[in-house]
Design a protein around this motif. Structure first.
Motif, mmCIF file in Angstrom:
data_model
loop_
_atom_site.group_PDB
_atom_site.id
_atom_site.type_symbol
_atom_site.label_atom_id
_atom_site.label_comp_id
_atom_site.label_asym_id
_atom_site.label_seq_id
_atom_site.Cartn_x
_atom_site.Cartn_y
_atom_site.Cartn_z
ATOM 1 N N MET A 1 0.850 -1.173 0.000
ATOM 2 C CA MET A 1 0.000 0.000 0.000
ATOM 3 C C MET A 1 0.900 1.243 0.000
ATOM 4 N N THR A 2 0.557 2.227 -0.823
ATOM 5 C CA THR A 2 1.373 3.433 -0.911
ATOM 6 C C THR A 2 1.155 4.331 0.301
ATOM 7 N N SER A 3 2.089 5.231 0.518
ATOM 8 C CA SER A 3 1.938 6.181 1.624
ATOM 9 C C SER A 3 0.740 7.097 1.389
ATOM 10 N N GLU A 4 0.462 7.411 0.129
ATOM 11 C CA GLU A 4 -0.702 8.248 -0.183
ATOM 12 C C GLU A 4 -2.001 7.531 0.187
ATOM 13 N N THR A 5 -2.053 6.235 -0.076
ATOM 14 C CA THR A 5 -3.238 5.456 0.280
ATOM 15 C C THR A 5 -3.405 5.389 1.794
ATOM 16 N N LEU A 6 -2.321 5.143 2.497
ATOM 17 C CA LEU A 6 -2.385 5.103 3.961
ATOM 18 C C LEU A 6 -2.819 6.451 4.524
ATOM 19 N N PHE A 7 -2.302 7.533 3.951
ATOM 20 C CA PHE A 7 -2.699 8.869 4.401
ATOM 21 C C PHE A 7 -4.179 9.105 4.122
ATOM 22 N N THR A 8 -4.652 8.651 2.978
ATOM 23 C CA THR A 8 -6.071 8.792 2.639
ATOM 24 C C THR A 8 -6.935 8.061 3.655
ATOM 25 N N ILE A 9 -6.522 6.878 4.055
ATOM 26 C CA ILE A 9 -7.264 6.118 5.075
ATOM 27 C C ILE A 9 -7.295 6.901 6.386
ATOM 28 N N LEU A 10 -6.164 7.488 6.761
ATOM 29 C CA LEU A 10 -6.117 8.303 7.981
ATOM 30 C C LEU A 10 -7.077 9.488 7.891
ATOM 31 N N VAL A 11 -7.038 10.206 6.785
ATOM 32 C CA VAL A 11 -7.911 11.373 6.619
ATOM 33 C C VAL A 11 -9.379 10.951 6.611
ATOM 34 N N LEU A 12 -9.691 9.839 5.973
ATOM 35 C CA LEU A 12 -11.077 9.340 5.986
ATOM 36 C C LEU A 12 -11.505 8.968 7.401
ATOM 37 N N ALA A 13 -10.602 8.386 8.184
ATOM 38 C CA ALA A 13 -10.915 8.053 9.581
ATOM 39 C C ALA A 13 -11.200 9.329 10.380
ATOM 40 N N VAL A 14 -10.405 10.358 10.156
ATOM 41 C CA VAL A 14 -10.661 11.637 10.829
ATOM 42 C C VAL A 14 -11.995 12.208 10.349
ATOM 43 N N GLY A 15 -12.290 12.070 9.068
ATOM 44 C CA GLY A 15 -13.581 12.516 8.540
ATOM 45 C C GLY A 15 -14.748 11.791 9.188
ATOM 46 N N LEU A 16 -14.609 10.487 9.380
ATOM 47 C CA LEU A 16 -15.672 9.722 10.067
ATOM 48 C C LEU A 16 -15.816 10.178 11.513
ATOM 49 N N GLU A 17 -14.693 10.515 12.142
ATOM 50 C CA GLU A 17 -14.751 11.040 13.504
ATOM 51 C C GLU A 17 -15.534 12.344 13.515
ATOM 52 N N ARG A 18 -15.336 13.173 12.494
ATOM 53 C CA ARG A 18 -16.071 14.439 12.389
ATOM 54 C C ARG A 18 -17.575 14.186 12.237
ATOM 55 N N VAL A 19 -17.932 13.173 11.469
ATOM 56 C CA VAL A 19 -19.350 12.826 11.313
ATOM 57 C C VAL A 19 -19.930 12.408 12.669
ATOM 58 N N ALA A 20 -19.173 11.644 13.443
ATOM 59 C CA ALA A 20 -19.629 11.260 14.793
ATOM 60 C C ALA A 20 -19.804 12.502 15.657
ATOM 61 N N GLU A 21 -18.873 13.433 15.576
ATOM 62 C CA GLU A 21 -18.987 14.687 16.324
ATOM 63 C C GLU A 21 -20.260 15.434 15.951
ATOM 64 N N LEU A 22 -20.534 15.501 14.650
ATOM 65 C CA LEU A 22 -21.731 16.216 14.204
ATOM 66 C C LEU A 22 -23.009 15.567 14.724
ATOM 67 N N ALA A 23 -23.026 14.248 14.798
ATOM 68 C CA ALA A 23 -24.199 13.551 15.344
ATOM 69 C C ALA A 23 -24.386 13.916 16.817
ATOM 70 N N VAL A 24 -23.305 13.894 17.570
ATOM 71 C CA VAL A 24 -23.369 14.280 18.991
ATOM 72 C C VAL A 24 -23.785 15.740 19.100
ATOM 73 N N SER A 25 -23.212 16.580 18.262
ATOM 74 C CA SER A 25 -23.504 18.007 18.290
ATOM 75 C C SER A 25 -24.984 18.286 18.013
ATOM 76 N N ARG A 26 -25.521 17.642 17.004
ATOM 77 C CA ARG A 26 -26.946 17.869 16.672
ATOM 78 C C ARG A 26 -27.851 17.458 17.827
#
Length: 172
Positions: A1-26
Motif C-alpha cells: 500500500m502506498t503512503s498516499e493510500t495510507l494517508f487517505t485512510i487516515l484522513v477518511l478516519a478523521v472525517g468519520l470522527e467528524r461525522v460522529a462529532e456532528l451527530a453528537v452536536s446535533r
C-alpha cells in the motif's frame, strides 16, 4: 500500500470522527435549544464548516498532486499529535456532556463547566483543533495545507473565542 493510500485512510478516519462529532452536536444542540439555549456566533459557523472540510480535502489534494516524500520521524511525531488531539477533543466532549456542540449555544442558568481539561485550559477543544490542523497534513509532509489551515484557523478562532466568551459571560 502506498503512503498516499495510507494517508487517505487516515484522513477518511478523521472525517468519520467528524461525522460522529456532528451527530453528537446535533443531539446536544436540540437538547440545549429545548431548554431555552441561546445561539451566538452564527455568522462564523459556515466558514468554520468550510475550513474544517477544506483541511481534510486540501490535505488529500496536496498529497495526491504534489506527492511529497514522507519524513518518517515527522510522520510518526505528527501522527502521535493527531491521536493526542483526538483524545483531548473527546475528553472535552465527555466533560461538557450535553453542553458540548459545534455551535455556541448556552442554556441560561446552566453551570459553567470547570472540570476535566477546562480546569487547566479555558478552551481545550480549540487547542485540539490547532494541534490537529497543523499535525494532520504534516503526517504526509503537506506543508502548504498545514500553513494555510493554521493561518485561516487562527483568524477564525479569534472570532469564535470572542463569541464563546461573550456567551459564557452571561452565565456568570
Amino acid at each position: 500500500m502506498t503512503s498516499e493510500t495510507l494517508f487517505t485512510i487516515l484522513v477518511l478516519a478523521v472525517g468519520l470522527e467528524r461525522v460522529a462529532e456532528l451527530a453528537v452536536s446535533r443531539r446536544n444542540a436540540a437538547w440545549s435549544l429545548a431548554r431555552g439555549g441561546v445561539e451566538s456566533g452564527r455568522g462564523h459557523y459556515p466558514f468554520m464548516v468550510v475550513l474544517h472540510t477544506g483541511l481534510l480535502a486540501g490535505a488529500l489534494v496536496e498529497v495526491w498532486i504534489r506527492r511529497p516524500d514522507v519524513v518518517p520521524v515527522l510522520a510518526w511525531a505528527m501522527l502521535g499529535l493527531v491521536a493526542i488531539a483526538q483524545g483531548l477533543r473527546w475528553w472535552c466532549v465527555v466533560t461538557l456532556g450535553r453542553q458540548w456542540n459545534t455551535r455556541v449555544i448556552v442554556v441560561p442558568g446552566a453551570a459553567r463547566v470547570t472540570g476535566g481539561p477546562y480546569r487547566w485550559i479555558p478552551h481545550p477543544n480549540y487547542v485540539a483543533v490547532v494541534v490537529e490542523g497543523l499535525a494532520l497534513p504534516l503526517v504526509h509532509s503537506a506543508w502548504a495545507m498545514a500553513i494555510v489551515f493554521t493561518a485561516l484557523n487562527g483568524s477564525l478562532l479569534a472570532t469564535r473565542i470572542r463569541a464563546e466568551d461573550a456567551a459564557l459571560a452571561r452565565l456568570a
